[in-house]
Design an enzyme around this catalytic site. Structure first.
Site: not given
Ligand code: PEP
Ligand code: MG
Length: 592
Positions: A449, A473, A520
Protein backbone atom coordinates in the site's frame (compact mmCIF):
# COMPACT_ATOMS: atom_id res chain seq x y z
CA UNK A 1 -39.24 22.87 -2.76
CA UNK A 2 -37.32 20.19 -4.61
CA UNK A 3 -33.55 20.51 -4.96
CA UNK A 4 -30.48 18.35 -5.51
CA UNK A 5 -27.17 18.01 -3.73
CA UNK A 6 -24.21 16.28 -5.33
CA UNK A 7 -21.50 14.28 -3.66
CA UNK A 8 -19.31 11.25 -4.20
CA UNK A 9 -21.09 7.95 -4.86
CA UNK A 10 -19.74 5.30 -2.51
CA UNK A 11 -22.32 2.58 -2.41
CA UNK A 12 -24.59 1.63 -5.23
CA UNK A 13 -28.32 1.57 -5.61
CA UNK A 14 -31.29 3.78 -4.94
CA UNK A 15 -32.75 4.50 -1.52
CA UNK A 16 -35.94 6.47 -0.99
CA UNK A 17 -37.03 7.57 2.44
CA UNK A 18 -37.28 10.26 5.06
CA UNK A 19 -34.26 12.14 6.33
CA UNK A 20 -33.09 11.58 9.87
CA UNK A 21 -30.60 14.30 10.76
CA UNK A 22 -28.08 13.27 13.32
CA UNK A 23 -25.49 15.65 14.72
CA UNK A 24 -22.00 14.19 14.26
CA UNK A 25 -21.37 14.39 17.97
CA UNK A 26 -24.51 12.42 18.66
CA UNK A 27 -24.30 9.56 16.19
CA UNK A 28 -23.46 7.24 19.05
CA UNK A 29 -26.91 7.80 20.56
CA UNK A 30 -28.83 4.56 20.29
CA UNK A 31 -31.25 4.48 17.37
CA UNK A 32 -33.88 1.77 17.43
CA UNK A 33 -37.60 1.27 17.06
CA UNK A 34 -39.63 0.40 20.12
CA UNK A 35 -42.47 -2.04 20.14
CA UNK A 36 -45.79 -0.12 19.75
CA UNK A 37 -46.98 -1.79 22.96
CA UNK A 38 -44.13 -0.05 24.77
CA UNK A 39 -44.94 3.51 23.69
CA UNK A 40 -46.32 4.62 27.05
CA UNK A 41 -43.42 3.09 28.94
CA UNK A 42 -40.96 4.82 26.61
CA UNK A 43 -42.64 8.19 27.16
CA UNK A 44 -42.48 7.59 30.90
CA UNK A 45 -38.74 6.84 30.55
CA UNK A 46 -38.22 10.19 28.84
CA UNK A 47 -40.28 12.06 31.42
CA UNK A 48 -38.57 10.31 34.30
CA UNK A 49 -35.17 11.30 32.91
CA UNK A 50 -36.39 14.88 32.44
CA UNK A 51 -37.69 15.00 36.03
CA UNK A 52 -34.43 13.63 37.38
CA UNK A 53 -32.48 16.35 35.62
CA UNK A 54 -34.96 18.99 36.82
CA UNK A 55 -34.43 17.82 40.41
CA UNK A 56 -30.67 18.03 39.89
CA UNK A 57 -30.96 21.61 38.63
CA UNK A 58 -33.30 22.58 41.49
CA UNK A 59 -30.88 21.14 44.03
CA UNK A 60 -27.97 23.00 42.42
CA UNK A 61 -29.96 26.21 42.61
CA UNK A 62 -30.77 25.66 46.28
CA UNK A 63 -27.15 24.98 47.11
CA UNK A 64 -25.74 28.01 45.35
CA UNK A 65 -23.61 29.91 47.85
CA UNK A 66 -24.83 33.38 48.71
CA UNK A 67 -21.92 35.04 46.95
CA UNK A 68 -22.33 33.05 43.71
CA UNK A 69 -22.53 35.26 40.62
CA UNK A 70 -26.05 36.23 39.76
CA UNK A 71 -25.61 34.79 36.23
CA UNK A 72 -25.32 31.29 37.62
CA UNK A 73 -28.81 31.25 39.09
CA UNK A 74 -30.13 32.88 35.93
CA UNK A 75 -28.48 30.16 33.84
CA UNK A 76 -30.06 27.42 35.92
CA UNK A 77 -33.41 29.15 35.45
CA UNK A 78 -32.92 29.11 31.68
CA UNK A 79 -32.03 25.41 31.81
CA UNK A 80 -35.09 24.65 33.93
CA UNK A 81 -37.28 26.60 31.56
CA UNK A 82 -35.91 24.68 28.56
CA UNK A 83 -36.43 21.40 30.40
CA UNK A 84 -40.10 22.14 30.91
CA UNK A 85 -40.70 23.65 27.50
CA UNK A 86 -43.29 21.71 25.50
CA UNK A 87 -41.21 22.30 22.38
CA UNK A 88 -38.68 19.82 23.76
CA UNK A 89 -40.48 17.04 25.60
CA UNK A 90 -43.89 17.49 23.97
CA UNK A 91 -42.40 17.09 20.53
CA UNK A 92 -40.12 14.29 21.72
CA UNK A 93 -43.27 12.47 22.76
CA UNK A 94 -44.59 12.90 19.20
CA UNK A 95 -41.54 11.17 17.73
CA UNK A 96 -42.07 8.27 20.11
CA UNK A 97 -45.81 7.99 19.43
CA UNK A 98 -45.78 8.52 15.68
CA UNK A 99 -42.44 7.03 14.70
CA UNK A 100 -41.78 4.55 17.48
CA UNK A 101 -38.31 6.01 18.02
CA UNK A 102 -36.66 5.10 21.31
CA UNK A 103 -36.52 7.97 23.80
CA UNK A 104 -32.86 8.86 23.13
CA UNK A 105 -33.40 8.98 19.39
CA UNK A 106 -36.64 10.97 19.75
CA UNK A 107 -34.95 13.48 22.00
CA UNK A 108 -31.95 13.98 19.73
CA UNK A 109 -34.22 14.22 16.67
CA UNK A 110 -36.12 17.03 18.38
CA UNK A 111 -32.88 18.69 19.38
CA UNK A 112 -31.90 18.82 15.71
CA UNK A 113 -35.20 20.52 14.83
CA UNK A 114 -34.84 23.10 17.59
CA UNK A 115 -31.14 23.70 16.98
CA UNK A 116 -31.95 24.76 13.45
CA UNK A 117 -34.58 27.17 14.66
CA UNK A 118 -32.01 28.70 16.99
CA UNK A 119 -29.48 28.93 14.15
CA UNK A 120 -31.90 30.98 12.14
CA UNK A 121 -32.62 33.53 14.87
CA UNK A 122 -31.56 37.12 14.24
CA UNK A 123 -30.97 37.95 17.88
CA UNK A 124 -27.45 37.02 19.02
CA UNK A 125 -28.51 36.37 22.61
CA UNK A 126 -31.29 33.99 21.57
CA UNK A 127 -29.09 32.27 18.99
CA UNK A 128 -26.56 31.50 21.66
CA UNK A 129 -29.19 29.74 23.78
CA UNK A 130 -28.67 26.76 21.45
CA UNK A 131 -25.67 25.77 23.56
CA UNK A 132 -27.90 25.72 26.65
CA UNK A 133 -30.41 23.55 24.90
CA UNK A 134 -27.65 21.14 23.89
CA UNK A 135 -26.42 20.94 27.46
CA UNK A 136 -29.90 20.23 28.75
CA UNK A 137 -30.43 17.46 26.19
CA UNK A 138 -27.01 16.05 27.01
CA UNK A 139 -28.07 15.78 30.67
CA UNK A 140 -31.33 14.05 29.80
CA UNK A 141 -29.45 11.63 27.54
CA UNK A 142 -27.06 10.81 30.39
CA UNK A 143 -30.02 10.25 32.72
CA UNK A 144 -31.56 7.90 30.16
CA UNK A 145 -28.27 6.03 29.81
CA UNK A 146 -28.06 5.69 33.59
CA UNK A 147 -31.61 4.26 33.65
CA UNK A 148 -30.58 1.66 31.07
CA UNK A 149 -27.54 0.84 33.16
CA UNK A 150 -29.66 0.34 36.26
CA UNK A 151 -31.98 -1.96 34.39
CA UNK A 152 -29.00 -3.95 33.15
CA UNK A 153 -29.12 -2.97 29.49
CA UNK A 154 -32.60 -2.09 28.34
CA UNK A 155 -31.41 -2.38 24.77
CA UNK A 156 -32.32 -6.05 24.99
CA UNK A 157 -35.88 -4.95 24.24
CA UNK A 158 -34.74 -3.37 20.98
CA UNK A 159 -36.90 -4.05 17.95
CA UNK A 160 -34.42 -4.19 15.10
CA UNK A 161 -36.88 -4.25 12.28
CA UNK A 162 -38.91 -1.97 10.09
CA UNK A 163 -42.57 -1.68 10.81
CA UNK A 164 -44.74 -2.62 7.90
CA UNK A 165 -45.88 0.61 6.32
CA UNK A 166 -43.19 2.72 8.02
CA UNK A 167 -41.25 4.98 5.71
CA UNK A 168 -37.65 3.90 5.23
CA UNK A 169 -35.20 6.21 6.98
CA UNK A 170 -32.04 7.73 5.57
CA UNK A 171 -29.29 9.03 7.84
CA UNK A 172 -27.94 12.52 7.18
CA UNK A 173 -24.91 13.75 9.13
CA UNK A 174 -22.00 16.13 8.67
CA UNK A 175 -19.56 13.32 9.41
CA UNK A 176 -19.65 9.83 10.82
CA UNK A 177 -16.52 8.29 12.28
CA UNK A 178 -15.85 4.67 11.18
CA UNK A 179 -16.26 3.55 14.79
CA UNK A 180 -19.77 5.03 14.82
CA UNK A 181 -20.59 3.54 11.44
CA UNK A 182 -20.09 0.16 13.07
CA UNK A 183 -22.99 0.88 15.39
CA UNK A 184 -25.19 1.47 12.37
CA UNK A 185 -24.46 -1.95 10.94
CA UNK A 186 -27.74 -3.84 10.89
CA UNK A 187 -29.48 -0.70 11.97
CA UNK A 188 -32.71 0.92 10.92
CA UNK A 189 -31.21 3.08 8.20
CA UNK A 190 -31.58 2.36 4.50
CA UNK A 191 -28.99 4.84 3.26
CA UNK A 192 -26.43 7.45 4.30
CA UNK A 193 -25.53 10.98 3.30
CA UNK A 194 -22.55 12.82 4.79
CA UNK A 195 -20.98 16.21 4.17
CA UNK A 196 -17.39 15.04 4.26
CA UNK A 197 -15.43 12.00 3.13
CA UNK A 198 -13.99 10.50 -0.03
CA UNK A 199 -14.71 7.35 -2.02
CA UNK A 200 -12.35 5.15 -0.04
CA UNK A 201 -12.59 6.86 3.35
CA UNK A 202 -13.29 4.22 5.97
CA UNK A 203 -16.73 5.59 6.63
CA UNK A 204 -17.50 4.98 2.95
CA UNK A 205 -16.02 1.49 3.15
CA UNK A 206 -18.24 0.56 6.07
CA UNK A 207 -21.29 1.97 4.22
CA UNK A 208 -20.38 -0.25 1.28
CA UNK A 209 -19.97 -3.26 3.53
CA UNK A 210 -23.49 -2.61 4.78
CA UNK A 211 -24.59 -2.74 1.15
CA UNK A 212 -26.83 0.27 1.32
CA UNK A 213 -26.81 3.30 -0.98
CA UNK A 214 -24.62 6.13 0.27
CA UNK A 215 -23.30 9.47 -0.90
CA UNK A 216 -20.45 11.24 0.91
CA UNK A 217 -18.59 14.51 0.41
CA UNK A 218 -21.77 16.52 -0.27
CA UNK A 219 -20.26 19.43 1.70
CA UNK A 220 -23.58 20.83 2.87
CA UNK A 221 -26.31 18.21 2.76
CA UNK A 222 -26.71 18.20 6.52
CA UNK A 223 -27.29 21.95 6.46
CA UNK A 224 -29.74 21.96 3.56
CA UNK A 225 -31.82 18.89 4.32
CA UNK A 226 -34.42 19.14 7.09
CA UNK A 227 -35.57 16.51 9.52
CA UNK A 228 -38.22 14.36 7.86
CA UNK A 229 -37.71 15.65 4.29
CA UNK A 230 -38.35 13.07 1.60
CA UNK A 231 -35.01 12.19 0.06
CA UNK A 232 -33.79 10.02 -2.79
CA UNK A 233 -30.20 8.77 -2.65
CA UNK A 234 -28.88 7.90 -6.08
CA UNK A 235 -25.85 5.90 -5.00
CA UNK A 236 -24.71 5.35 -8.59
CA UNK A 237 -24.60 9.01 -9.61
CA UNK A 238 -23.72 10.43 -6.19
CA UNK A 239 -26.85 12.59 -6.25
CA UNK A 240 -29.28 13.37 -3.47
CA UNK A 241 -32.71 14.59 -4.49
CA UNK A 242 -34.63 16.33 -1.74
CA UNK A 243 -38.43 16.58 -1.79
CA UNK A 244 -38.68 15.09 -5.29
CA UNK A 245 -41.65 15.74 -7.57
CA UNK A 246 -44.06 12.79 -8.03
CA UNK A 247 -42.67 12.10 -11.52
CA UNK A 248 -39.07 11.92 -10.31
CA UNK A 249 -40.13 9.80 -7.36
CA UNK A 250 -41.90 7.36 -9.67
CA UNK A 251 -38.88 7.10 -11.94
CA UNK A 252 -36.61 6.29 -9.00
CA UNK A 253 -39.06 3.76 -7.62
CA UNK A 254 -38.90 2.07 -11.00
CA UNK A 255 -35.08 2.09 -10.92
CA UNK A 256 -35.13 0.70 -7.41
CA UNK A 257 -37.30 -2.22 -8.51
CA UNK A 258 -35.03 -2.85 -11.50
CA UNK A 259 -31.93 -3.01 -9.34
CA UNK A 260 -33.64 -5.37 -6.90
CA UNK A 261 -34.49 -7.67 -9.80
CA UNK A 262 -30.90 -7.48 -11.03
CA UNK A 263 -29.61 -8.36 -7.56
CA UNK A 264 -31.93 -11.34 -7.34
CA UNK A 265 -30.73 -12.49 -10.75
CA UNK A 266 -27.05 -12.17 -9.75
CA UNK A 267 -27.64 -13.94 -6.45
CA UNK A 268 -28.30 -17.09 -8.44
CA UNK A 269 -24.59 -17.18 -9.33
CA UNK A 270 -23.76 -17.84 -5.69
CA UNK A 271 -22.65 -21.45 -6.10
CA UNK A 272 -21.18 -21.05 -9.58
CA UNK A 273 -17.37 -21.24 -9.45
CA UNK A 274 -15.66 -18.10 -10.76
CA UNK A 275 -13.95 -19.45 -13.88
CA UNK A 276 -13.15 -17.43 -17.00
CA UNK A 277 -14.21 -18.54 -20.47
CA UNK A 278 -10.68 -19.85 -21.05
CA UNK A 279 -10.77 -21.92 -17.88
CA UNK A 280 -8.84 -19.74 -15.40
CA UNK A 281 -10.11 -20.19 -11.88
CA UNK A 282 -10.42 -17.03 -9.80
CA UNK A 283 -10.73 -16.89 -6.02
CA UNK A 284 -13.28 -14.37 -4.77
CA UNK A 285 -12.63 -13.63 -1.13
CA UNK A 286 -14.49 -11.38 1.27
CA UNK A 287 -13.44 -8.31 3.25
CA UNK A 288 -14.98 -8.36 6.72
CA UNK A 289 -14.91 -6.11 9.75
CA UNK A 290 -16.35 -8.38 12.43
CA UNK A 291 -16.55 -12.17 12.82
CA UNK A 292 -20.32 -12.01 12.32
CA UNK A 293 -19.73 -10.73 8.77
CA UNK A 294 -18.31 -14.15 7.86
CA UNK A 295 -21.87 -15.38 7.51
CA UNK A 296 -22.60 -12.84 4.76
CA UNK A 297 -19.33 -13.89 3.13
CA UNK A 298 -20.37 -17.55 3.01
CA UNK A 299 -23.83 -16.64 1.80
CA UNK A 300 -22.43 -14.51 -1.00
CA UNK A 301 -20.33 -17.45 -2.20
CA UNK A 302 -16.91 -16.19 -1.02
CA UNK A 303 -14.19 -18.84 -1.09
CA UNK A 304 -12.34 -17.32 1.84
CA UNK A 305 -11.78 -14.12 3.78
CA UNK A 306 -9.09 -12.04 2.09
CA UNK A 307 -9.12 -9.22 4.61
CA UNK A 308 -10.40 -9.23 8.18
CA UNK A 309 -9.92 -5.61 9.28
CA UNK A 310 -9.17 -6.50 12.91
CA UNK A 311 -8.98 -2.84 13.99
CA UNK A 312 -12.76 -2.75 14.26
CA UNK A 313 -12.46 -5.07 17.27
CA UNK A 314 -10.39 -2.32 18.86
CA UNK A 315 -12.93 0.47 18.38
CA UNK A 316 -15.72 1.82 20.59
CA UNK A 317 -14.08 0.64 23.78
CA UNK A 318 -13.21 3.97 25.34
CA UNK A 319 -9.53 3.48 24.61
CA UNK A 320 -9.29 0.04 26.22
CA UNK A 321 -7.79 -2.68 24.06
CA UNK A 322 -9.48 -6.05 23.55
CA UNK A 323 -7.85 -8.79 25.63
CA UNK A 324 -6.01 -11.74 24.07
CA UNK A 325 -8.91 -13.98 25.04
CA UNK A 326 -11.49 -11.73 23.42
CA UNK A 327 -9.46 -11.48 20.24
CA UNK A 328 -8.87 -15.22 20.20
CA UNK A 329 -12.63 -15.84 20.43
CA UNK A 330 -13.28 -13.40 17.57
CA UNK A 331 -10.67 -14.90 15.25
CA UNK A 332 -11.77 -18.42 16.12
CA UNK A 333 -15.41 -17.49 15.39
CA UNK A 334 -14.44 -16.15 11.96
CA UNK A 335 -12.34 -19.22 11.12
CA UNK A 336 -15.05 -21.61 12.21
CA UNK A 337 -17.73 -19.70 10.31
CA UNK A 338 -15.66 -20.07 7.13
CA UNK A 339 -15.66 -23.87 7.49
CA UNK A 340 -12.15 -24.68 6.34
CA UNK A 341 -11.83 -21.84 3.85
CA UNK A 342 -8.85 -19.53 4.42
CA UNK A 343 -9.24 -16.49 6.67
CA UNK A 344 -6.71 -13.68 6.31
CA UNK A 345 -6.46 -11.64 9.49
CA UNK A 346 -4.82 -8.29 9.14
CA UNK A 347 -3.11 -7.01 12.26
CA UNK A 348 -4.55 -3.84 13.69
CA UNK A 349 -4.53 -0.90 11.28
CA UNK A 350 -5.51 2.13 13.32
CA UNK A 351 -4.59 5.74 12.78
CA UNK A 352 -5.31 8.11 9.88
CA UNK A 353 -9.08 8.14 9.37
CA UNK A 354 -9.61 5.17 11.71
CA UNK A 355 -8.99 6.55 15.19
CA UNK A 356 -9.50 4.16 18.08
CA UNK A 357 -12.04 6.26 19.87
CA UNK A 358 -14.80 8.56 18.76
CA UNK A 359 -12.59 11.43 17.61
CA UNK A 360 -13.43 12.14 14.02
CA UNK A 361 -10.69 12.10 11.43
CA UNK A 362 -10.80 15.87 11.14
CA UNK A 363 -10.46 16.36 14.89
CA UNK A 364 -7.53 14.00 14.81
CA UNK A 365 -5.99 15.90 11.96
CA UNK A 366 -6.33 19.23 13.63
CA UNK A 367 -5.67 18.46 17.23
CA UNK A 368 -3.45 15.50 17.66
CA UNK A 369 -1.18 14.53 14.84
CA UNK A 370 0.46 16.58 12.13
CA UNK A 371 -0.30 14.22 9.30
CA UNK A 372 -1.98 11.05 10.52
CA UNK A 373 -1.96 9.25 7.17
CA UNK A 374 1.82 9.42 7.27
CA UNK A 375 2.14 9.03 11.01
CA UNK A 376 2.24 6.28 13.57
CA UNK A 377 -0.39 4.02 12.06
CA UNK A 378 -0.84 0.36 11.18
CA UNK A 379 2.32 -1.78 11.61
CA UNK A 380 4.24 1.27 12.82
CA UNK A 381 1.88 1.55 15.75
CA UNK A 382 2.00 -2.22 16.39
CA UNK A 383 5.81 -2.22 16.47
CA UNK A 384 5.75 0.78 18.79
CA UNK A 385 3.48 -1.17 21.17
CA UNK A 386 5.25 -4.55 21.26
CA UNK A 387 3.23 -6.16 24.02
CA UNK A 388 -0.05 -5.17 22.35
CA UNK A 389 1.31 -6.61 19.08
CA UNK A 390 2.42 -9.89 20.66
CA UNK A 391 -0.97 -10.19 22.34
CA UNK A 392 -2.68 -9.93 18.95
CA UNK A 393 -0.23 -12.41 17.40
CA UNK A 394 -0.85 -14.88 20.22
CA UNK A 395 -4.61 -14.63 19.71
CA UNK A 396 -4.18 -15.18 15.96
CA UNK A 397 -1.82 -18.14 16.39
CA UNK A 398 -4.11 -19.76 18.96
CA UNK A 399 -7.05 -19.43 16.53
CA UNK A 400 -4.94 -21.14 13.85
CA UNK A 401 -5.62 -24.44 15.59
CA UNK A 402 -9.26 -24.14 14.48
CA UNK A 403 -8.94 -23.62 10.73
CA UNK A 404 -6.86 -22.14 7.95
CA UNK A 405 -5.47 -18.79 9.05
CA UNK A 406 -3.21 -16.35 7.26
CA UNK A 407 -1.53 -13.34 8.81
CA UNK A 408 -1.45 -10.04 6.90
CA UNK A 409 0.54 -6.96 7.91
CA UNK A 410 -0.63 -3.47 6.85
CA UNK A 411 1.54 -0.55 5.62
CA UNK A 412 4.89 -2.30 5.39
CA UNK A 413 7.61 -0.13 3.83
CA UNK A 414 10.89 -1.41 5.29
CA UNK A 415 12.58 -4.80 5.29
CA UNK A 416 13.48 -4.14 8.87
CA UNK A 417 9.78 -4.12 9.77
CA UNK A 418 9.47 -7.65 8.40
CA UNK A 419 12.45 -8.75 10.48
CA UNK A 420 10.88 -7.31 13.62
CA UNK A 421 7.56 -8.99 12.82
CA UNK A 422 9.30 -12.33 12.32
CA UNK A 423 11.09 -11.97 15.63
CA UNK A 424 7.80 -11.18 17.38
CA UNK A 425 6.24 -14.25 15.75
CA UNK A 426 9.09 -16.48 16.91
CA UNK A 427 8.76 -15.21 20.44
CA UNK A 428 4.99 -15.74 20.43
CA UNK A 429 5.39 -19.28 19.07
CA UNK A 430 7.85 -20.06 21.86
CA UNK A 431 5.47 -18.63 24.47
CA UNK A 432 2.62 -20.77 23.14
CA UNK A 433 4.78 -23.89 23.00
CA UNK A 434 5.93 -23.28 26.58
CA UNK A 435 2.32 -22.86 27.66
CA UNK A 436 1.31 -26.06 25.86
CA UNK A 437 -1.08 -24.18 23.59
CA UNK A 438 -1.81 -25.54 20.13
CA UNK A 439 -1.15 -23.63 16.93
CA UNK A 440 -0.39 -24.46 13.32
CA UNK A 441 1.94 -22.80 10.81
CA UNK A 442 0.47 -19.51 9.59
CA UNK A 443 1.39 -17.97 6.24
CA UNK A 444 2.79 -14.47 6.53
CA UNK A 445 1.78 -11.79 4.04
CA UNK A 446 2.26 -8.06 3.68
CA UNK A 447 0.05 -5.42 2.17
CA UNK A 448 1.38 -3.44 -0.74
CA UNK A 449 0.00 0.00 0.00
CA UNK A 450 3.04 2.24 0.07
CA UNK A 451 4.73 2.83 -3.31
CA UNK A 452 8.10 1.93 -1.75
CA UNK A 453 6.82 -1.58 -1.07
CA UNK A 454 5.66 -1.97 -4.67
CA UNK A 455 8.96 -0.71 -6.04
CA UNK A 456 11.07 -3.02 -3.86
CA UNK A 457 8.70 -5.96 -4.11
CA UNK A 458 11.28 -8.53 -5.28
CA UNK A 459 13.20 -7.96 -2.03
CA UNK A 460 10.07 -8.18 0.13
CA UNK A 461 8.96 -11.34 -1.63
CA UNK A 462 12.01 -13.21 -0.37
CA UNK A 463 10.67 -12.90 3.17
CA UNK A 464 6.92 -13.46 2.88
CA UNK A 465 4.50 -16.12 1.69
CA UNK A 466 1.99 -13.85 -0.03
CA UNK A 467 1.12 -10.22 -0.73
CA UNK A 468 -2.13 -8.32 -0.91
CA UNK A 469 -2.38 -5.03 -2.76
CA UNK A 470 -4.26 -2.37 -0.81
CA UNK A 471 -5.20 -0.08 -3.66
CA UNK A 472 -7.02 2.39 -1.40
CA UNK A 473 -3.82 3.44 0.30
CA UNK A 474 -1.58 2.72 -2.68
CA UNK A 475 -3.50 5.33 -4.68
CA UNK A 476 -3.46 7.75 -1.75
CA UNK A 477 0.30 7.56 -1.30
CA UNK A 478 1.22 7.36 -4.98
CA UNK A 479 -0.80 10.43 -5.92
CA UNK A 480 -0.40 12.26 -2.59
CA UNK A 481 -4.20 12.52 -2.24
CA UNK A 482 -5.80 12.11 1.17
CA UNK A 483 -8.42 9.43 0.54
CA UNK A 484 -10.80 10.97 3.07
CA UNK A 485 -10.59 14.55 1.81
CA UNK A 486 -13.47 15.47 -0.49
CA UNK A 487 -11.73 18.64 -1.69
CA UNK A 488 -9.17 16.57 -3.62
CA UNK A 489 -11.43 13.61 -4.31
CA UNK A 490 -11.54 14.46 -8.02
CA UNK A 491 -7.78 13.78 -8.16
CA UNK A 492 -8.05 10.36 -6.48
CA UNK A 493 -7.75 8.33 -9.65
CA UNK A 494 -7.36 4.55 -9.81
CA UNK A 495 -6.83 4.90 -13.57
CA UNK A 496 -3.75 7.08 -13.14
CA UNK A 497 -0.93 5.51 -15.22
CA UNK A 498 1.45 5.47 -12.23
CA UNK A 499 -1.08 3.57 -10.14
CA UNK A 500 -1.71 1.05 -12.92
CA UNK A 501 2.04 0.51 -13.42
CA UNK A 502 2.53 -0.23 -9.73
CA UNK A 503 -0.39 -2.65 -9.57
CA UNK A 504 0.56 -4.43 -12.81
CA UNK A 505 4.20 -4.82 -11.83
CA UNK A 506 3.34 -6.01 -8.32
CA UNK A 507 1.05 -8.71 -9.68
CA UNK A 508 3.59 -9.77 -12.30
CA UNK A 509 6.51 -9.90 -9.85
CA UNK A 510 4.60 -11.86 -7.22
CA UNK A 511 3.50 -14.38 -9.83
CA UNK A 512 7.02 -14.67 -11.21
CA UNK A 513 8.25 -15.42 -7.69
CA UNK A 514 5.57 -18.08 -7.29
CA UNK A 515 3.90 -16.21 -4.42
CA UNK A 516 0.18 -15.66 -4.19
CA UNK A 517 -1.06 -12.13 -4.75
CA UNK A 518 -4.46 -10.57 -4.23
CA UNK A 519 -6.05 -7.15 -4.41
CA UNK A 520 -8.14 -6.26 -1.37
CA UNK A 521 -8.66 -2.53 -1.93
CA UNK A 522 -11.93 -1.16 -3.26
CA UNK A 523 -10.82 -1.64 -6.89
CA UNK A 524 -11.21 -5.40 -6.45
CA UNK A 525 -14.94 -5.11 -5.78
CA UNK A 526 -15.69 -2.64 -8.55
CA UNK A 527 -16.74 -4.54 -11.68
CA UNK A 528 -15.41 -1.65 -13.80
CA UNK A 529 -11.88 -2.91 -12.97
CA UNK A 530 -12.44 -6.65 -13.20
CA UNK A 531 -11.27 -7.01 -16.82
CA UNK A 532 -8.23 -4.85 -16.15
CA UNK A 533 -7.14 -6.82 -13.09
CA UNK A 534 -7.71 -10.13 -14.88
CA UNK A 535 -5.61 -8.79 -17.77
CA UNK A 536 -2.83 -8.05 -15.27
CA UNK A 537 -2.89 -11.69 -14.19
CA UNK A 538 -4.80 -11.28 -10.92
CA UNK A 539 -6.54 -14.48 -9.82
CA UNK A 540 -7.47 -13.55 -6.27
CA UNK A 541 -9.85 -10.67 -5.51
CA UNK A 542 -11.09 -9.66 -2.07
CA UNK A 543 -14.14 -7.41 -1.64
CA UNK A 544 -17.31 -6.72 0.32
CA UNK A 545 -19.52 -9.81 0.18
CA UNK A 546 -22.27 -7.86 -1.61
CA UNK A 547 -19.92 -7.10 -4.51
CA UNK A 548 -19.03 -10.72 -5.22
CA UNK A 549 -21.95 -11.49 -7.59
CA UNK A 550 -21.34 -8.61 -10.01
CA UNK A 551 -17.58 -9.25 -10.16
CA UNK A 552 -18.23 -12.95 -10.65
CA UNK A 553 -20.57 -12.25 -13.54
CA UNK A 554 -17.83 -10.23 -15.21
CA UNK A 555 -15.31 -13.06 -14.70
CA UNK A 556 -17.65 -15.65 -16.17
CA UNK A 557 -17.78 -13.56 -19.35
CA UNK A 558 -14.05 -12.87 -19.53
CA UNK A 559 -11.36 -14.42 -21.70
CA UNK A 560 -8.23 -13.89 -19.63
CA UNK A 561 -5.69 -14.63 -22.38
CA UNK A 562 -7.27 -12.13 -24.76
CA UNK A 563 -7.42 -9.59 -22.00
CA UNK A 564 -3.74 -10.12 -21.21
CA UNK A 565 -2.83 -9.48 -24.84
CA UNK A 566 -4.69 -6.18 -24.76
CA UNK A 567 -3.04 -5.01 -21.52
CA UNK A 568 0.13 -3.38 -22.95
CA UNK A 569 -1.97 -0.99 -25.01
CA UNK A 570 -3.82 0.11 -21.87
CA UNK A 571 -0.65 0.57 -19.83
CA UNK A 572 1.01 2.54 -22.63
CA UNK A 573 -1.93 4.82 -23.12
CA UNK A 574 -2.11 8.43 -21.95
CA UNK A 575 -5.78 7.84 -21.16
CA UNK A 576 -5.91 4.30 -19.73
CA UNK A 577 -9.59 4.47 -18.84
CA UNK A 578 -10.58 5.19 -22.42
CA UNK A 579 -8.06 2.67 -23.76
CA UNK A 580 -9.46 0.01 -21.44
CA UNK A 581 -12.92 0.73 -22.72
CA UNK A 582 -11.71 0.25 -26.27
CA UNK A 583 -9.29 -2.64 -26.09
CA UNK A 584 -10.48 -4.64 -23.10
CA UNK A 585 -14.12 -4.47 -24.07
CA UNK A 586 -13.34 -5.45 -27.65
CA UNK A 587 -11.10 -8.26 -26.40
CA UNK A 588 -14.17 -9.65 -24.70
CA UNK A 589 -16.48 -8.97 -27.57
CA UNK A 590 -14.41 -10.72 -30.27
CA UNK A 591 -14.69 -13.88 -28.31
CA UNK A 592 -18.48 -13.98 -28.27
C1 PEP B 1 -6.31 -0.56 1.29
O1 PEP B 1 -5.61 0.36 1.70
O2 PEP B 1 -6.56 -0.74 0.08
C2 PEP B 1 -6.92 -1.52 2.22
C3 PEP B 1 -7.55 -2.59 1.80
O3 PEP B 1 -6.82 -1.23 3.56
P1 PEP B 1 -7.74 -0.14 4.26
O4 PEP B 1 -8.79 0.30 3.28
O5 PEP B 1 -8.33 -0.76 5.47
O6 PEP B 1 -6.75 0.94 4.57
MG1 MG C 1 -4.92 0.35 3.76
Amino acid sequence: MSFQVFGIPVSRGVAIGRAVLVASSRVDVEHYFIDPAGIDAEIRRALRARDEVAREFEALKQDLPGDAPHELAALLDVHLMLLHDEALLGATRQWIVERHYNAEWALSAQLEVLARQFDEMEDDYLRERKADLEQVVERILSALAAQQGRKGGGAAAVVQRDFAGEDPLLLVAADIAPADMMQFKRSVFHGFITDIGGKTSHTAIVARSMDIPAVVGTREASRLIRQDDWVIIDGDAGAVIVNPSPIVLEEYRFRQRQSELERARLARLRHTPAVTLDGERVELHANIELPADALAAVEAGATGVGLFRSEFLFMNRGGELPSEEEQFEAYKAAVEAMRGMPVTIRTVDVGADKPLDRLSASELRHEHVLNPAMGLRAIRWSLAEPSMFRQQLRAIYRASAFGKLRLLIPMVAHLNEIRQIQEAIKRVQQQLTDAGQAYTPVELGVMIEIPAAAVMLPLLLRHVDFVSIGTNDLIQYTLAIDRADESVAHLYDPWHPAVLQLIASSIAQARAAGKSVSVCGEMAGDAAFTDLLLAMGLRNFSMHPSQIPSVKQRILRADSSRLAMALPAVLASEDPEKAAELVLVSAQRTHH
